[in-house]
Write a protein that holds these residues in place. Structure first.
Motif, mmCIF file in Angstrom:
data_model
loop_
_atom_site.group_PDB
_atom_site.id
_atom_site.type_symbol
_atom_site.label_atom_id
_atom_site.label_comp_id
_atom_site.label_asym_id
_atom_site.label_seq_id
_atom_site.Cartn_x
_atom_site.Cartn_y
_atom_site.Cartn_z
ATOM 1 N N ARG A 86 0.824 -1.225 0.000
ATOM 2 C CA ARG A 86 0.000 0.000 0.000
ATOM 3 C C ARG A 86 0.853 1.268 0.000
ATOM 4 O O ARG A 86 0.309 2.371 0.008
ATOM 5 N N VAL A 87 2.146 1.113 0.041
ATOM 6 C CA VAL A 87 3.018 2.271 -0.224
ATOM 7 C C VAL A 87 3.249 2.277 -1.724
ATOM 8 O O VAL A 87 3.986 1.451 -2.264
ATOM 9 N N TRP A 88 2.592 3.204 -2.394
ATOM 10 C CA TRP A 88 2.510 3.149 -3.838
ATOM 11 C C TRP A 88 2.704 4.550 -4.403
ATOM 12 O O TRP A 88 1.843 5.414 -4.232
ATOM 13 N N SER A 89 3.835 4.762 -5.019
ATOM 14 C CA SER A 89 4.108 6.060 -5.652
ATOM 15 C C SER A 89 3.756 5.943 -7.134
ATOM 16 O O SER A 89 4.325 5.132 -7.848
ATOM 17 N N GLU A 110 7.996 13.393 -16.529
ATOM 18 C CA GLU A 110 9.139 12.726 -15.894
ATOM 19 C C GLU A 110 9.484 13.414 -14.576
ATOM 20 O O GLU A 110 9.559 14.643 -14.510
ATOM 21 N N GLY A 111 9.672 12.613 -13.524
ATOM 22 C CA GLY A 111 10.082 13.164 -12.226
ATOM 23 C C GLY A 111 8.924 13.558 -11.326
ATOM 24 O O GLY A 111 9.117 13.800 -10.139
ATOM 25 N N HIS A 112 7.725 13.633 -11.869
ATOM 26 C CA HIS A 112 6.563 14.009 -11.050
ATOM 27 C C HIS A 112 5.789 12.759 -10.642
ATOM 28 O O HIS A 112 5.730 11.788 -11.391
ATOM 29 N N TYR A 113 5.191 12.797 -9.463
ATOM 30 C CA TYR A 113 4.511 11.612 -8.928
ATOM 31 C C TYR A 113 3.617 12.057 -7.783
ATOM 32 O O TYR A 113 3.672 13.198 -7.331
ATOM 33 N N PHE A 114 2.797 11.145 -7.279
ATOM 34 C CA PHE A 114 2.189 11.335 -5.960
ATOM 35 C C PHE A 114 2.129 9.984 -5.275
ATOM 36 O O PHE A 114 2.181 8.940 -5.930
ATOM 37 N N MET A 268 7.141 17.051 9.682
ATOM 38 C CA MET A 268 6.893 15.746 9.108
ATOM 39 C C MET A 268 7.881 15.585 7.948
ATOM 40 O O MET A 268 8.265 16.554 7.295
ATOM 41 N N MET A 269 8.258 14.329 7.687
ATOM 42 C CA MET A 269 9.276 14.089 6.670
ATOM 43 C C MET A 269 8.745 13.124 5.606
ATOM 44 O O MET A 269 7.747 12.426 5.829
ATOM 45 N N THR A 270 9.443 13.040 4.501
ATOM 46 C CA THR A 270 9.082 12.097 3.436
ATOM 47 C C THR A 270 10.307 11.859 2.561
ATOM 48 O O THR A 270 11.167 12.735 2.462
ATOM 49 N N PRO A 271 10.413 10.673 1.962
ATOM 50 C CA PRO A 271 11.571 10.435 1.099
ATOM 51 C C PRO A 271 11.547 11.309 -0.155
ATOM 52 O O PRO A 271 10.478 11.573 -0.707
ATOM 53 N N VAL A 272 12.694 11.742 -0.571
ATOM 54 C CA VAL A 272 12.835 12.449 -1.838
ATOM 55 C C VAL A 272 12.481 11.478 -2.967
ATOM 56 O O VAL A 272 12.961 10.350 -2.986
ATOM 57 N N GLY A 273 11.588 11.884 -3.844
ATOM 58 C CA GLY A 273 11.294 11.068 -5.029
ATOM 59 C C GLY A 273 10.192 10.047 -4.857
ATOM 60 O O GLY A 273 9.900 9.297 -5.792
ATOM 61 N N GLY A 274 9.551 9.986 -3.681
ATOM 62 C CA GLY A 274 8.433 9.058 -3.509
ATOM 63 C C GLY A 274 8.661 8.104 -2.346
ATOM 64 O O GLY A 274 9.776 7.647 -2.106
ATOM 65 N N TYR A 393 4.984 18.951 -2.250
ATOM 66 C CA TYR A 393 6.042 19.367 -1.336
ATOM 67 C C TYR A 393 7.391 19.374 -2.035
ATOM 68 O O TYR A 393 8.428 19.448 -1.370
ATOM 69 N N ASP A 394 7.367 19.270 -3.348
ATOM 70 C CA ASP A 394 8.630 19.277 -4.092
ATOM 71 C C ASP A 394 8.417 19.952 -5.451
ATOM 72 O O ASP A 394 7.328 20.424 -5.741
#
Lengths: 525, 525
Positions: A86-89, A110-114, A268-274, A393-394
């Motif tokens: 369920r962690v799905w970028s 390219e490079g964009h996601y959620f 709060m934090m999150t990984p760079v890139g997804g 956030y990016d």
């Protein structure tokens, strides 16, 4: 010293192992935070000890990773063609056919996601320690923004009117301070407040509410300006506050507690890139050869001295027998496997009730939220079905970006989950436009949506335990406690067996507890 | 639609130019945000029009950049060997001799730095538009953190005890809600609250304060846990709240309003790699040949049809005469130049009173704030002289990082500014250790401090206008208004001539206003 955060997951693992003489007994372990590390499982096992792990999401990959440290032979069976569960970028090329029968293929630039699943990490969660250990780069996640909007229906003139978060907060805090100041000054609280208390309270309230010298709230620069103050005699135009009753009855503060919630407060934090970067990192450490993608489990049975698991892969029936099994499949799907689980375990699994949740990502070819609304991350909140609009956030100041057009659950998500993607987008844009204006419907280049109850291999976003009021865990549920015990050589793991349901932290701490238990059994045998 | 931010600086420039027929008249310009762009000065000037700009900080470089767009011949005289003025990112190799006579050379590890001057950008400031236009990459700045600490002296048992921000907030909000709920229920506010208001208020307060069903504050998970909830029956250990009087009289909420202040509320942004990246980008656009570093201005005089400026560079006396001069030097230093300014202008300059402020950066070879205190950015607040400890917003999970050991002003800064660097560090470490524990004094690899009143070419962090209560501008000050007018062909610019004093936004909007005025004069002549 009071006030410093510690995490308990590591303590649990150490505690269990130290009774076996494998880890140093550490009396201060509960106060002394330690990141997960190579030393977690001290003393590798001798010989071949095999563990089959069902599910390549957070619990499954964490378990495989920790077991590998201890020298175990692990096989992960994952139905999907990717790690993370369920962690799905979602990014360019992501393709999915949902249980409504509709296929979407993502066409973001390219490079964009959620992140269709987990997207943020609180500072206290062990998830950050895994990011550190795995070398997954992190960045702040915008979980609060004074420039986003609140938009609620009420019986006041403010009904359905978008209000900037900073203005809502200034007015609510202002009137709240004025009222308490007045009540205290009138002596209405003299039975609980001493004269010294009253003086200190008054001083606090004047600052907290930006009150006038006579204790009234008359507006404040904290609300923001109609035009930002600039040079010379450009003093800016302050916006007038709403009336007290409008603000109170309009319910403008109904969502304020979110931002100081235990697991939502900034930073709060999150990984760079997804968020899926964590699971690609796990995969690399575990070894791709030990993870079998596209392996749909059909049966799980305790057999003599082991667990036999059947699965289909590439259209072929296959099986694997291992000394132990860690089952991280969603509890709502386990009962469908051919199995020899006792009836009470099957009933307990049914007490884990799947929750509906979903998101829709919209790529815009113009960052109107920065250019026009001065919004750099955070979310707009509404009581419309979309519930919230989350801003990226990016990619700040890029020529494009992906906005999450809704992230909702329960009734609000059910208003979307049966719709086609095109219908979801239309509804989301209509509701979003009512808040952010007609620009919300312009410059849309592509979109993608997912509904976890309609997503194969999950059929739910997370679970709630029947009969339990705590949405984060199974405190007091006998079903929950039953599943904490192994059934033969089958151990259950996942966020549903933790007190951090719907969080990766829950999955990781559960996996670590089960790995510790398996290891203890092996060493004791 | 209510609630969307606009900036006024652009409107000002357009407004001035449109009266000259140079920019399109736009009735809606005040509501329609436009980033600064190449089109700001529509219609280049013909022939040679020279402008000498004193100071290569935010106002000076912004003015030079905008004038270059319009075809002006600009010369910037900057006494330092770097651009940016009070925007100063200290990194390996930075060397400075202060007015105390002490020389420091920064020895931070490669890639690590701290901003000794401006460090954060609010979303509404034109500074972000310059970042966009100049291609300066930005990232979030941690301006709020539930895991940092508050530490204040009071007459309660909490005096001098560090308390996690999230716990302070939960207790203050809890008791505040309980008190207001009680007063309202008792009918003490029935003259201002209707029955419907009271019901809505009660509903809000129960959520805002996490009150019990009978309206009492008994603690909350929002305070954080002694140990984080984990798997199975690890439900975590909640921390007990402090007593109501302790919390109120302890003044735990004294700094809460900072985080919803107009120009401090999250999200806040900052350039990747240091605030000075903006000024290096300006320099590249303007052309290094047009900026003369190491040029210390000694005289500025209106002469016939121009302004003559004298300066020393490389030990030599030099001069430049230009059609116009934009003087962005700190107002407290202008009177020292040889000049022919009128007496009333010199008096007005003296009404700008320099404020004392400074910072000290400490590089640690271990990120104890992440590893032990679970802090990822934000600041700890105290009423000790250090005032605050700011944690880095980048290099997360690195093996090292730079903490700002104090950022203070006024009395608190004056306790540091006359000390040697070694003494400053010792005092900062002693005060920091009283809050974060003895680890605060370990693993220090290097440090660097600066005090703006003792920094050559600045001699102040920013100014306050004599006789004016507004710390952000000169509203109502005749001295301020006098300096908005040119003296002959000398125009003054800088954040001190804006309503965003101490912010880059103030310097930029001032520079833009002056550029517009100079351009109008040239076109009218």
């Amino acid at each position: 010293m009071q006030g410093l955060g510690v995490t308990g997951g590591v303590g649990l693992a150490y505690g269990a192992l130290s009774t076996l003489g494998l880890a140093p007994a550490a009396a201060d372990v509960a106060r002394d935070f330690r990141a997960p590390a190579r030393g977690d499982l001290i003393g590798r096992v001798d010989g071949k000890h095999s563990v089959v792990i069902l599910g390549g999401g957070p619990a499954g990959l964490c378990a495989a990773y920790e077991l590998r440290k201890g020298g175990y032979d692990v096989t992960v069976l994952e139905a999907r063609q990717r790690p993370g569960g369920r962690v799905w970028s979602v990014r360019r090329g992501t393709s999915e056919t949902d249980l409504n029968g509709e296929t979407q293929t993502c066409e973001f630039s390219e490079g964009h996601y959620f992140n269709l699943g987990a997207t943020r990490i609180p500072q206290g969660h062990i998830t950050l320690d895994y990011c550190r250990e795995l070398g997954v780069e992190i960045q702040p996640f915008g979980n609060q923004n004074a420039n986003t909007l609140v938009h609620y229906r009420s019986d006041t003139p403010l009904s359905g009117q978008p209000v900037q978060y900073r203005a809502a907060k200034a007015d609510v805090y202002g009137y709240m301070s004025e009222l308490l100041h007045k009540a205290s000054a009138r002596g209405a609280l003299d039975d609980v407040l001493s004269a010294t208390d009253k003086e200190a309270l008054s001083s606090f309230l004047r600052d907290f509410g930006d009150l006038s010298s006579d204790g009234r709230y008359l507006g404040t620069s904290r609300r923001g300006y109609e035009s930002e103050p600039g040079a010379g005699t450009d003093f800016g135009a302050q916006r007038k506050p709403y009336g007290m009753s409008e603000v109170i009855r309009g319910g403008l503060g109904r969502n304020f507690s979110f931002e100081f919630d235990h697991d939502q407060a900034m930073m709060m934090m999150t990984p760079v890139g997804g968020m899926d970067r964590i699971y690609h990192a796990f995969q690399d450490k575990i070894g791709s050869d030990r993870i079998r993608y596209g392996a749909e489990v059909t049966a799980m049975r305790n057999v003599t001295d082991g667990v036999r698991v059947e699965f289909t892969q590439d259209g072929k029936q296959q099986s694997v027998t291992a000394d132990h099994c860690i089952c991280t499949l969603p509890p709502n799907l386990v009962g469908r496997l051919a199995n020899n689980l006792p009836a009470d375990v099957l009933l307990a699994l049914q007490a884990a009730v799947p929750v509906s949740a979903g998101k829709l990502g919209i790529e815009y070819s113009r960052r109107w939220w920065e250019l026009e609304d001065r919004i750099y991350g955070g979310a707009t909140n509404t009581d419309a079905d979309i519930a919230q609009i989350m801003f990226p956030y990016d990619h700040f100041h890029s020529d494009r970006g992906v906005v999450v057009g809704y992230y909702n659950n329960g009734r609000q998500q059910r208003a979307f989950e049966s719709l086609t993607h095109r219908q979801r987008l239309a509804k989301a844009v209509a509701e979003g436009s009512a808040i952010h204006g007609e620009k919300y419907g312009r410059d849309i280049s592509s979109s993608f949506s997912g509904s976890w109850r309609r997503t194969k291999f999950s059929e739910g976003a997370w679970v709630g335990w029947r009969g339990v009021s705590d949405s984060h865990g199974g405190h007091g549920s006998s079903d929950y406690e039953k599943l904490l015990q192994p059934v033969g050589r089958i151990h259950f793991a996942g966020d549903h067996l933790s007190n951090a349901i719907a969080w990766q932290h829950g999955a990781f701490t559960s996996a670590r507890a089960v790995v510790t238990a398996v290891h203890a059994r092996v060493l004791a045998s």
